[in-house]
Design a protein around this motif. Structure first.
Motif, PDB file in Angstrom:
ATOM      1  N   ASP A  55       0.825  -1.204   0.000  1.00 20.54           N
ATOM      2  CA  ASP A  55       0.000   0.000   0.000  1.00 20.54           C
ATOM      3  C   ASP A  55       0.865   1.263   0.000  1.00 20.54           C
ATOM      4  N   LYS A  56       1.939   1.235   0.785  1.00 19.58           N
ATOM      5  CA  LYS A  56       2.840   2.394   0.850  1.00 19.58           C
ATOM      6  C   LYS A  56       3.518   2.627  -0.495  1.00 19.58           C
ATOM      7  N   TRP A  57       3.974   1.545  -1.143  1.00 20.81           N
ATOM      8  CA  TRP A  57       4.649   1.689  -2.434  1.00 20.81           C
ATOM      9  C   TRP A  57       3.692   2.242  -3.481  1.00 20.81           C
ATOM     10  N   LEU A  58       2.463   1.739  -3.520  1.00 22.09           N
ATOM     11  CA  LEU A  58       1.497   2.224  -4.497  1.00 22.09           C
ATOM     12  C   LEU A  58       1.156   3.693  -4.255  1.00 22.09           C
ATOM     13  N   LYS A  59       1.061   4.090  -3.005  1.00 25.46           N
ATOM     14  CA  LYS A  59       0.760   5.488  -2.700  1.00 25.46           C
ATOM     15  C   LYS A  59       1.850   6.417  -3.206  1.00 25.46           C
ATOM     16  N   GLU A  60       3.129   5.939  -3.108  1.00 19.09           N
ATOM     17  CA  GLU A  60       4.253   6.780  -3.520  1.00 19.09           C
ATOM     18  C   GLU A  60       4.492   6.736  -5.030  1.00 19.09           C
ATOM     19  N   ASN A  61       4.177   5.609  -5.662  1.00 16.05           N
ATOM     20  CA  ASN A  61       4.543   5.430  -7.063  1.00 16.05           C
ATOM     21  C   ASN A  61       3.365   5.388  -8.032  1.00 16.05           C
ATOM     22  N   LEU A  62       2.238   4.853  -7.594  1.00 19.12           N
ATOM     23  CA  LEU A  62       1.057   4.740  -8.457  1.00 19.12           C
ATOM     24  C   LEU A  62      -0.172   5.205  -7.681  1.00 19.12           C
ATOM     25  N   TRP A  95      -5.384  20.183  -6.803  1.00 20.30           N
ATOM     26  CA  TRP A  95      -5.924  18.915  -6.325  1.00 20.30           C
ATOM     27  C   TRP A  95      -5.684  17.788  -7.335  1.00 20.30           C
ATOM     28  N   GLU A  96      -5.791  18.122  -8.621  1.00 20.51           N
ATOM     29  CA  GLU A  96      -5.529  17.121  -9.653  1.00 20.51           C
ATOM     30  C   GLU A  96      -4.067  16.665  -9.596  1.00 20.51           C
ATOM     31  N   GLY A  97      -3.155  17.619  -9.397  1.00 10.68           N
ATOM     32  CA  GLY A  97      -1.747  17.258  -9.261  1.00 10.68           C
ATOM     33  C   GLY A  97      -1.504  16.368  -8.056  1.00 10.68           C
ATOM     34  N   ARG A 102       1.889  14.271  -7.861  1.00  7.07           N
ATOM     35  CA  ARG A 102       2.874  15.272  -8.280  1.00  7.07           C
ATOM     36  C   ARG A 102       3.029  16.338  -7.207  1.00  7.07           C
ATOM     37  N   THR A 103       4.196  16.956  -7.199  1.00  5.50           N
ATOM     38  CA  THR A 103       4.438  18.046  -6.250  1.00  5.50           C
ATOM     39  C   THR A 103       3.972  19.389  -6.798  1.00  5.50           C
ATOM     40  N   GLU A 104       3.784  19.470  -8.109  1.00  2.00           N
ATOM     41  CA  GLU A 104       3.345  20.711  -8.740  1.00  2.00           C
ATOM     42  C   GLU A 104       1.918  20.542  -9.271  1.00  2.00           C
ATOM     43  N   PRO A 105       1.142  21.645  -9.311  1.00  5.71           N
ATOM     44  CA  PRO A 105      -0.213  21.561  -9.863  1.00  5.71           C
ATOM     45  C   PRO A 105      -0.194  21.221 -11.345  1.00  5.71           C
TER      46      PRO A 105
END
Length: 451
Positions: A55-62, A95-97, A102-105
Motif C-alpha cells: 500500500d505504501k509503495w502504491l501510494k508513492e509510485n502509483l 488537487w488534480e496534481g 505530483r508536487t506541482e499543480p
C-alpha cells in the motif's frame, strides 16, 4: 521465509482484487524498482507480500491505483468544506496534481483542454460572470462537490516503463543489491545433478531444462556454468530467485564442501591417534559389535544397521560417499568392526554424531545465517537451512515433510488456520526453533508425540 515483523500477507490475486487491477498489471508492478519483496508461502510456495508495504509503495509510485484500494470517498485527503463552496480552476489544478502524486499543480491549459474535448473529460463551470445568481462571481467557478467528483473519478493510468535491471527480476526488494554469486557444486562444467543442486530442483526438472531449444549446448565434459546461470536467470526466474535467496542467507554464497578437483585422486583414509579422556574410556581397542556401536554413539540400533550397509559412491575419481568400514575376520558368530576405522568414518561422515560423542559441540559445514529469532520458516526454508549447515547442499522439502510426519523434527510453531498473525497457509517454524534443533541434533529424532 516470512520476516518476524511482517504484517498482513497478500498474494498477487489479493492485490489485484483490492486495487481493482488485472493480475497481469500487478505482475508488471512486481518488476518495477522498489516493489516490496515477496516470500514463498503455503503448499504451492505462493508468493506473498506485506500488505502495508504494498500500500505504501502504491501510494508513492502509483497513486491513481492506490486510491482505488482505499475505502474512502476522499482518498487523496482533499480539503474539507461544504459541497456548495465555490472553487477556482487553479484550486482544481492543485488537487488534480495531488491525485496524480505530483508536487506541482497540473497546468491550467491541461484542464481547459479537457473541457473542450467531445465529449468533455471535465465538467464546465457551475458559475460564470453575469449569470444573475448570488453571490456574484468575477470568474469561472465550480462547486466543491463538482470539483471533487472530477478529481476522484475513475482513471486509466499509462504503463510506466521499468528500468533495464528490473525487467529481469521477479521479486525485487526495496533495497536492491547486486546478484549473489552462486556456489558451484564442483569446479569445471556441470552435469544434470550439479544443475539440480545449484538451483534446488529435482533431477527430472533439470533434465527437462536441458531439452529446451535455447538451453546452452553441452560440451564434451558438461554444461558451461556461466551460460547455465544466465539461462536460468532469464528463463526460470522463480528458480533463480530461490537460488539467490539461498546464496544470500549469510550475505554471501554458501561455500561448497565438495568443491574438490575432479582430477584429484580419492583421499586415502588416515589413521587417527587414539583419543584420550572420554573417548579412550569407552574402549578404543575393543572390537565393536553393532550393539556396542549404538551404545557408543547414542544412536538407535536401526540407524547403525543402515550405516553398516553404506556403500562407496564415486563420480569420476572423486569419492562422494565413503563406505562403512569392513568387518573384522574373527571366529565369533557376531560381526565386529575395528573401532579406529569406525571412529574415523563417523568423524568424517556423521560430524554431528561425532561432536555429541566427544562433547566438542555441534560441527556445522556452514555457519547458521543471521536473522530474527521470530522469522517464520516454511518446510522449504527448513530443508535449505538444515541441509546447507549439515551437508553443504539443501535437502528436499519432501524429506522435511517426512521427518515432521514421523516426529523426527520439532512440530511446527505455526499452522494454517491457527488464527495468529501474520496468517500462514502451511506449517512454519520460528527461526529459533530450527536453529535449536540444528545445534542439538545428534542423529534420528527423539521427539515425543504431539499433544
Amino acid at each position: 521465509m516470512i520476516p518476524a515483523d511482517a504484517g498482513e500477507l497478500v498474494t498477487t490475486h489479493d492485490i489485484a482484487e483490492k486495487y481493482k487491477a488485472p493480475e497481469k498489471t500487478v505482475m508488471y508492478w512486481t518488476a518495477l524498482p522498489g516493489f516490496p519483496e515477496a516470500w514463498p508461502s503455503g503448499p504451492g510456495r505462493t508468493l506473498v507480500r506485506d500488505a502495508m508495504l504494498v500500500d505504501k509503495w502504491l501510494k508513492e509510485n502509483l497513486p491513481v491505483h492506490w486510491a482505488r484500494g482505499q475505502d474512502s470517498d476522499n482518498p487523496h485527503g482533499l480539503p474539507s468544506g461544504r459541497p456548495e463552496d465555490l472553487v477556482t480552476l487553479s484550486d482544481i489544478c492543485a488537487w488534480e496534481g495531488k491525485a496524480l502524486g505530483r508536487t506541482e499543480p497540473v497546468p491550467e491549459v491541461t484542464l481547459r483542454s479537457y473541457m473542450s474535448k467531445k465529449p468533455p473529460k471535465m465538467p464546465g463551470p457551475d458559475r460564470v460572470p453575469g449569470d444573475g445568481k448570488e453571490p456574484e462571481v468575477t470568474g469561472r467557478r465550480w462547486f466543491r462537490k463538482t470539483a471533487y467528483e472530477f478529481v476522484n473519478r475513475p482513471r486509466r493510468m499509462r504503463r510506466q516503463k521499468p528500468v533495464e535491471t528490473a525487467a529481469t527480476e521477479q521479486t525485487p526488494a526495496a533495497d536492491r543489491t547486486p546478484p549473489v554469486p552462486l556456489s558451484l557444486p564442483r569446479p569445471g562444467n556441470l552435469g544434470i545433478r550439479e544443475i539440480a543442486t545449484m538451483f534446488g530442483v529435482s533431477g527430472p526438472t533439470a533434465r527437462d531444462w536441458t531439452r529446451v531449444d535455447d538451453f546452452p549446448a553441452a560440451g564434451d565434459d558438461g554444461y558451461d556454468p556461466a551460460k547455465v546461470v544466465e539461462w536460468v536467470r532469464v528463463n526460470r526466474k522463480r528458480s533463480w530467485t530461490a537460488a539467490q535467496r539461498r546464496a544470500g542467507l549469510t550475505g554471501r554464497a554458501w561455500p561448497s564442501v565438495q568443491a574438490t578437483d575432479s582430477s584429484a585422486k580419492a583421499p586415502e583414509p588416515q589413521a587417527e591417534a587414539p583419543p584420550t579422556g572420554k573417548t579412550a574410556s569407552r574402549g578404543w581397542q575393543e572390537a565393536l559389535t553393532v550393539t556396542k556401536i549404538s551404545e557408543r554413539y547414542g544412536v538407535p540400533l536401526s540407524t547403525i544397521r543402515r550405516w553398516t550397509k553404506t556403500k562407496e559412491k564415486r563420480e569420476g575419481r572423486t569419492v562422494l560417499r565413503a563406505a562403512f568400514p569392513a568387518p573384522l575376520d574373527n571366529d565369533s558368530a557376531e560381526v565386529v568392526f575395528p573401532p579406529g576405522d569406525v571412529d574415523n568414518w563417523v568423524r568424517q561422515n556423521r560430524p554431528h554424531v561425532w561432536a555429541a560423542y566427544t562433547g566438542s559441540g555441534p560441527v556445522l559445514v556452514n555457519p547458521l545465517p543471521e536473522g530474527d529469532p521470530l522469522d517464520l520458516l516454511d518446510s522449504q526454508d527448513f530443508a535449505e537451512l538444515l541441509g546447507m549447515t549439515t551437508r553443504g547442499e539443501p535437502l528436499l522439502r519432501s524429506t522435511i515433510a517426512a521427518y515432521h510426519g514421523r516426529g523426527q523434527i520439532p512440530f511446527a510453531d505455526r499452522t494454517s488456520g491457527d488464527g495468529k498473525k501474520p496468517e500462514v497457509f502451511s506449517d512454519h517454524w520460528y527461526r529459533r526453533t530450527v536453529e535449536r534443533f540444528i545445534l542439538s541434533r545428534r542423529g534420528s529424532g527423539w521427539f515425543s508425540e504431539k499433544t
